[in-house]
Design an enzyme around this catalytic site. Structure first.
Site, PDB file in Angstrom:
ATOM      1  N   LYS A   9     -70.464  45.876  95.852  1.00 14.46           N
ATOM      2  CA  LYS A   9     -69.512  46.703  96.375  1.00 14.46           C
ATOM      3  C   LYS A   9     -69.785  47.246  97.699  1.00 14.46           C
ATOM      4  CE  LYS A   9     -67.583  48.327  91.932  1.00 14.46           C
ATOM      5  NZ  LYS A   9     -67.155  49.495  91.188  1.00 14.46           N
ATOM      6  N   ASN A 112     -71.032  52.512  92.536  1.00 16.75           N
ATOM      7  CA  ASN A 112     -71.938  52.153  91.611  1.00 16.75           C
ATOM      8  C   ASN A 112     -72.391  50.795  91.768  1.00 16.75           C
ATOM      9  OD1 ASN A 112     -69.573  50.924  90.652  1.00 16.75           O
ATOM     10  ND2 ASN A 112     -69.337  51.816  88.917  1.00 16.75           N
ATOM     11  N   GLU A 126     -59.726  37.311  87.573  1.00 14.50           N
ATOM     12  CA  GLU A 126     -60.535  37.851  88.822  1.00 14.50           C
ATOM     13  C   GLU A 126     -61.220  36.863  89.604  1.00 14.50           C
ATOM     14  OE1 GLU A 126     -61.470  42.170  86.662  1.00 14.50           O
ATOM     15  OE2 GLU A 126     -63.289  40.956  87.305  1.00 14.50           O
TER      16      GLU A 126
HETATM   17  P1  IDP Z   1     -66.677  49.378  85.176  1.00 12.57           P
HETATM   18  O1  IDP Z   1     -66.685  49.212  86.788  1.00 12.57           O
HETATM   19  O2  IDP Z   1     -67.799  49.964  84.870  1.00 12.57           O
HETATM   20  O3  IDP Z   1     -65.857  48.282  84.426  1.00 12.57           O
HETATM   21  P2  IDP Z   1     -63.937  51.186  85.108  1.00 12.57           P
HETATM   22  O4  IDP Z   1     -63.799  52.101  84.217  1.00 12.57           O
HETATM   23  O5  IDP Z   1     -63.321  49.851  85.151  1.00 12.57           O
HETATM   24  O6  IDP Z   1     -65.499  50.767  85.267  1.00 12.57           O
HETATM   25  O7  IDP Z   1     -63.593  51.629  86.658  1.00 12.57           O
HETATM   26  C1  IDP Z   1     -63.676  50.635  87.833  1.00 12.57           C
HETATM   27  C2  IDP Z   1     -64.398  51.467  88.977  1.00 12.57           C
HETATM   28  O8  IDP Z   1     -63.908  52.677  89.288  1.00 12.57           O
HETATM   29  C3  IDP Z   1     -65.871  51.878  88.513  1.00 12.57           C
HETATM   30  O9  IDP Z   1     -66.986  50.908  88.680  1.00 12.57           O
HETATM   31  C4  IDP Z   1     -66.063  53.061  89.712  1.00 12.57           C
HETATM   32  O10 IDP Z   1     -66.322  52.508  91.031  1.00 12.57           O
HETATM   33  C5  IDP Z   1     -64.725  53.867  89.532  1.00 12.57           C
HETATM   34  N1  IDP Z   1     -64.864  54.698  88.518  1.00 12.57           N
HETATM   35  C6  IDP Z   1     -64.591  54.672  87.142  1.00 12.57           C
HETATM   36  N2  IDP Z   1     -64.487  55.973  86.745  1.00 12.57           N
HETATM   37  C7  IDP Z   1     -64.805  56.894  87.878  1.00 12.57           C
HETATM   38  C8  IDP Z   1     -64.710  58.348  87.749  1.00 12.57           C
HETATM   39  O11 IDP Z   1     -64.615  58.949  86.644  1.00 12.57           O
HETATM   40  N3  IDP Z   1     -65.211  58.705  89.045  1.00 12.57           N
HETATM   41  C9  IDP Z   1     -64.989  57.986  89.893  1.00 12.57           C
HETATM   42  N4  IDP Z   1     -64.931  56.962  90.090  1.00 12.57           N
HETATM   43  C10 IDP Z   1     -64.762  56.162  89.036  1.00 12.57           C
END
Ligand code: IDP
Ligand code: MG
Length: 140
Positions: A9, A112, A126
């Site tokens: 990212k 992240n 994807e």
């Molecule tokens: P993942 O990347 O671990 O699969 P997902 O729930 O699919 O997590 O969420 C996609 C992306 O959205 C996450 O990697 C993160 O960058 C962002 N994200 C998810 N939940 C939150 C949150 O509660 N606060 C801020 N960003 C979030």
């Protein structure tokens, strides 16, 4: 063998961590079948994360994912998507296990470092989002 999609990212690219993260991925036994650097448009990022459209973090996520370059990667390994999700750790780096990429490099739940597909079906969808089959290396 199967495939998964990773995206390094914009935080990973801006913090000059691409080399470190790619090294961790290769040391974990993933083969790289495709790799490029792209800057996502709002439309592309919004569509990629469309499943999260109604979540409170969606708008900020799209801003973050379009804030700089991303590096999508097609990875191959046995049980690729599960193994890659294990390698990267939980979404929130504070909850990610010791030794995972997110625990070691990520600064927040949003920033992240890396995306990983969450099922074989989503992995293929994807991969097709970023790569045509002719761009992928055939290692067989
Ligand atoms: P993942 O990347 O671990 O699969 P997902 O729930 O699919 O997590 O969420 C996609 C992306 O959205 C996450 O990697 C993160 O960058 C962002 N994200 C998810 N939940 C939150 C949150 O509660 N606060 C801020 N960003 C979030
Ligand atoms: Mg996800």
């Amino acid at each position: 063998m199967n495939r998964t999609l990773a995206i390094l990212k914009p935080d990973c690219v801006k913090r000059n961590l691409v080399g470190d993260v790619v090294a961790r991925i290769q040391k974990a036994g993933f083969k790289i079948l495709g790799m490029k650097m792209v800057r996502l448009t709002r439309e592309a990022a919004g569509e990629f994360y469309a499943v999260h459209r109604d979540r409170p973090f969606y708008a900020d996520l799209v801003i973050f994912m379009t804030s700089g370059a991303c590096v999508p990667l097609v990875l191959e390994k046995e049980n690729a998507f599960e193994e890659f999700r294990k390698l990267i750790g939980a979404t929130d780096p504070k909850e990610a296990l010791a030794g995972t990429i997110r625990r070691d490099f990520a600064e927040s739940k949003q920033e992240n470092i890396v995306h990983g597909s969450d099922s074989p079906e989503n992995a293929e969808r994807e991969i097709a989002y970023f790569f045509s089959e002719r761009e992928l290396v055939d290692l067989r």
